[in-house]
Design a protein around this motif. Sequence first.
Motif, PDB file in Angstrom:
ATOM      1  N   ASN A 214      10.479 -29.174  33.588  1.00  0.00           N
ATOM      2  CA  ASN A 214      10.798 -27.940  32.869  1.00  0.00           C
ATOM      3  C   ASN A 214      11.965 -28.135  31.904  1.00  0.00           C
ATOM      4  O   ASN A 214      11.940 -27.630  30.777  1.00  0.00           O
ATOM      5  N   GLN A 221       6.831 -24.480  31.085  1.00  0.00           N
ATOM      6  CA  GLN A 221       7.782 -23.628  31.781  1.00  0.00           C
ATOM      7  C   GLN A 221       7.336 -23.434  33.232  1.00  0.00           C
ATOM      8  O   GLN A 221       6.392 -22.700  33.515  1.00  0.00           O
ATOM      9  N   SER A 223       9.908 -23.209  35.801  1.00  0.00           N
ATOM     10  CA  SER A 223      11.146 -22.968  36.555  1.00  0.00           C
ATOM     11  C   SER A 223      10.924 -21.951  37.675  1.00  0.00           C
ATOM     12  O   SER A 223      11.493 -22.075  38.767  1.00  0.00           O
ATOM     13  N   LYS A 224      10.109 -20.938  37.422  1.00  0.00           N
ATOM     14  CA  LYS A 224       9.825 -19.939  38.451  1.00  0.00           C
ATOM     15  C   LYS A 224       9.076 -20.554  39.630  1.00  0.00           C
ATOM     16  O   LYS A 224       9.333 -20.223  40.786  1.00  0.00           O
ATOM     17  N   GLY A 227      11.495 -22.521  41.669  1.00  0.00           N
ATOM     18  CA  GLY A 227      12.285 -21.607  42.502  1.00  0.00           C
ATOM     19  C   GLY A 227      11.495 -21.080  43.681  1.00  0.00           C
ATOM     20  O   GLY A 227      12.041 -20.914  44.787  1.00  0.00           O
ATOM     21  N   LEU A 228      10.207 -20.818  43.473  1.00  0.00           N
ATOM     22  CA  LEU A 228       9.360 -20.339  44.563  1.00  0.00           C
ATOM     23  C   LEU A 228       9.230 -21.390  45.668  1.00  0.00           C
ATOM     24  O   LEU A 228       9.265 -21.067  46.863  1.00  0.00           O
TER      25      LEU A 228
END
Length: 383
Positions: A214, A221, A223-224, A227-228
């Motif tokens: 990322n 993208q 990044s989410k 994080g998950l």
Amino acid sequence: MKRKLLIILLLVSLVLAAGIQPVLAASPENQVDLSGLQEYLARIDRELAPYMPQINFRNLLESLKRGEWSLGVGQVLSGLLSFFSRQLLANLKLLGQLLVLGVLLGLTRTVADSLENKGVAETAAAIIYLVVFTIVLKTFAVTAGVAIDGVKEMTRFIQILAPVLLTLVVLTGSFLGSSFFSTMLVGAATLTATLMEFVVIPLIGLAALLGLVNEVTGKVQVSKLAGLLRTGAVFAIGLLMTVVLGIISVQGVGSGVADGVALRTAKFATDALVPVVGGMLSDAVETVVSGAVLMKSAVGLTGLVIIALLAVLPALKILAVTFTLKLAAALLQPLSAGKLADALEQVDTSLTLMFGAVAITGLMFFLMISGLIAASNLATALR
């Protein structure tokens, strides 16, 4: 008739008294096989000798049997500081490689800004990123191996300590507590090692990889998603710790109270119902229980210290790598290598989570052993 009854009672008393003598003579140390635990302590002493030469766990166990405490806090902290310093020195090569590659990347971008044809500079930058990827992922894989090996080593020690400690708990009269913890200790340790190796560490590793992609590419993208994955790893560890420690807290206290009541009832019944030698038998059992309590405390305290060290040492190795990457990111940011610094920070975040996972695992094992000791002590106190 009364004389014959008196003679019979005296003969029975002599037979029972003779049977009590082996109980009085047999110490808990002679009834429990400590060879496996002592071999493990000897191996730990050899491995820690370069960092903590003044600490000897076999001597610690022997001194605790005598009711003495021979381990100084200053000695442990000094040894841990020496260990962490050596880990930082071992990571200087990694720091140097990242700084050199960051400087080259910054120079490449500076040259690219002054040229009309930026294709060559972008190709050089891509090669540098690829080299950084390789170095960082290799470092992460080695660090993940350290975390997994650390959890496995803690599990192996629990499997060695549990039979010894549970046998001593039985000798103290905590029968329900031993039957409960015999399953809980080994089962929870094995489940934790499996969960760490096949769920938590892979999730953290995948999150680190996605964070690198990322930050470096800028086009994908994810990044989410990274994080998950980190959230999933934290949830798995938290759920395991909550369930195991919750069961230990409730069932451990309950079994301790039940064992204490049962022991008190049995002691009263022995004194009241067994003629002539009931008091002697009760005192003999009390002597064995007292010796078992002392031995259990010595073994338990030694186990707590070793579990703490088995958790701290791999955690310090991970912390040293984390500090190195954080320092590299901080030094690279002013050198026109902002993306590289952000990528290293993503890996650093995942390593910090891995550090927490190992530390929490060690804390859970520490509390499990403490719960076993506390439950058996409660039963002994209530007797």
